[in-house]
Design an enzyme around this catalytic site. Structure first.
Site, PDB file in Angstrom:
ATOM      1  CG  HIS A 181      -1.837   1.211   1.231  1.00  0.00           C
ATOM      2  ND1 HIS A 181      -3.087   1.191   0.635  1.00  0.00           N
ATOM      3  CD2 HIS A 181      -1.680   2.462   1.743  1.00  0.00           C
ATOM      4  CE1 HIS A 181      -3.648   2.377   0.773  1.00  0.00           C
ATOM      5  NE2 HIS A 181      -2.830   3.160   1.440  1.00  0.00           N
ATOM      6  CB  CYS A 182       1.923   3.443  -2.633  1.00  0.00           C
ATOM      7  SG  CYS A 182       2.991   4.873  -2.937  1.00  0.00           S
ATOM      8  CB  ILE A 183       1.275   6.670   2.349  1.00  0.00           C
ATOM      9  CG1 ILE A 183       2.768   7.024   2.227  1.00  0.00           C
ATOM     10  CG2 ILE A 183       1.075   5.553   3.351  1.00  0.00           C
ATOM     11  CD1 ILE A 183       3.339   7.639   3.482  1.00  0.00           C
ATOM     12  CG  ASN A 210      -5.365   7.879  -0.456  1.00  0.00           C
ATOM     13  OD1 ASN A 210      -5.268   7.206   0.569  1.00  0.00           O
ATOM     14  ND2 ASN A 210      -6.473   8.533  -0.765  1.00  0.00           N
ATOM     15  CG  ASN A 211      -4.889   2.686  -5.361  1.00  0.00           C
ATOM     16  OD1 ASN A 211      -5.554   1.863  -4.735  1.00  0.00           O
ATOM     17  ND2 ASN A 211      -4.856   2.720  -6.686  1.00  0.00           N
TER      18      ASN A 211
END
Length: 261
Positions: free
Chosen positions: A125-127, A130-131
């Protein structure tokens, strides 16, 4: 598949950084080094603008593309001998079942606590997006990183050239007017170029091994357990470097230019 989107501060930071790098590169670095309206200046401006557009375009697609939902109707066919590998729980040997989503998990799927759902071939999950990065948007995520590295290194070269030209000028006012911007840009571009280059190298390694980030960390533990038991661990999805590249199609030019093809 498109996804709904809510405001994210990390994404806003990334967009601001991209805008800052673009405007300083085109209107300061290129202008100071070549002159923006000269032939070399216009050529560099067009090339860098194209690179920035492709970077932003792929970043937007990676953000708004659903990483890959597990169908609620999915059921593992344990009687099909031709079906892919059936992953089981680490303990008990049962088929993987997500208690939070109330359905079975296909091979390579994992539950994301942030998105609160299972994601197909989840990498992480890549902050900053946001996805999640998963089955449906991994390729475009990788292409975004490629363009981001090239754009940052390109901007860094133009920054160094601009500073060198300014240092050779006698007009002290010109040097003073851009000194703060040069410092801010250097403090932004140097660590960003290094971090993105490391990220790119990491995902090239994963692609060559047909692994996800989650599977890499799981594989480290599995390798340790296998060696402890006197066995040899091999990643079950590794088809060989060439076949792994074909499966992702990340390094071929047509897919770099047209990520949805």
């Amino acid at each position: 598949m498109a996804r709904s989107y809510r405001f994210s501060l990390p994404v806003a930071v990334v967009v601001t950084a991209i805008a800052y790098i673009y405007f300083t590169t085109v209107f300061i670095f290129i202008d100071q080094w070549f002159g923006l309206w000269s032939s070399p200046g216009m050529l560099n401006a067009v090339v860098f603008t194209s690179m920035a557009f492709l970077c932003v375009y792929n970043y937007a697609i990676a953000i708004f593309t659903d990483a890959g939902r597990v169908p609620h109707t999915y059921l593992p066919d344990i009687e099909d001998s031709d079906s892919p590998i059936h992953e089981v729980k680490r303990k008990g040997g049962d088929l993987r079942y997500c208690q939070k989503c109330s359905h079975y998990k296909p091979p390579r799927a994992h539950h994301c606590r942030v998105c609160n759902r299972c994601v197909l071939r989840m990498d992480h999950h890549c902050i900053w997006m946001n996805n999640c990065v998963g089955h449906a948007n991994y390729k475009v995520f990788f292409i975004f990183v490629v363009y981001a590295v090239i754009a940052c290194l390109y901007s860094l070269v133009l920054l160094v050239g601009s500073v060198t030209v300014d240092a050779q000028k006698d007009e002290q006012k010109t040097e003073d007017s851009h000194r703060v911007l040069y410092i801010i840009s250097g403090l932004l571009l140097v660590p960003l170029s290094m971090a993105l280059s490391v990220l790119l190298g990491w995902h090239i390694y994963l692609i060559l091994r047909n692994k996800t980030t989650i599977e890499y960390h799981e594989g480290v533990r599995a390798m340790w357990l296998a060696e402890k038991g006197g066995d040899v661990y091999s990643h079950p999805y590794d088809l060989g470097a060439y076949e792994n590249l074909i499966s992702v199609r990340a390094f071929f030019l047509p897919f770099l230019l047209f990520p949805n093809s």
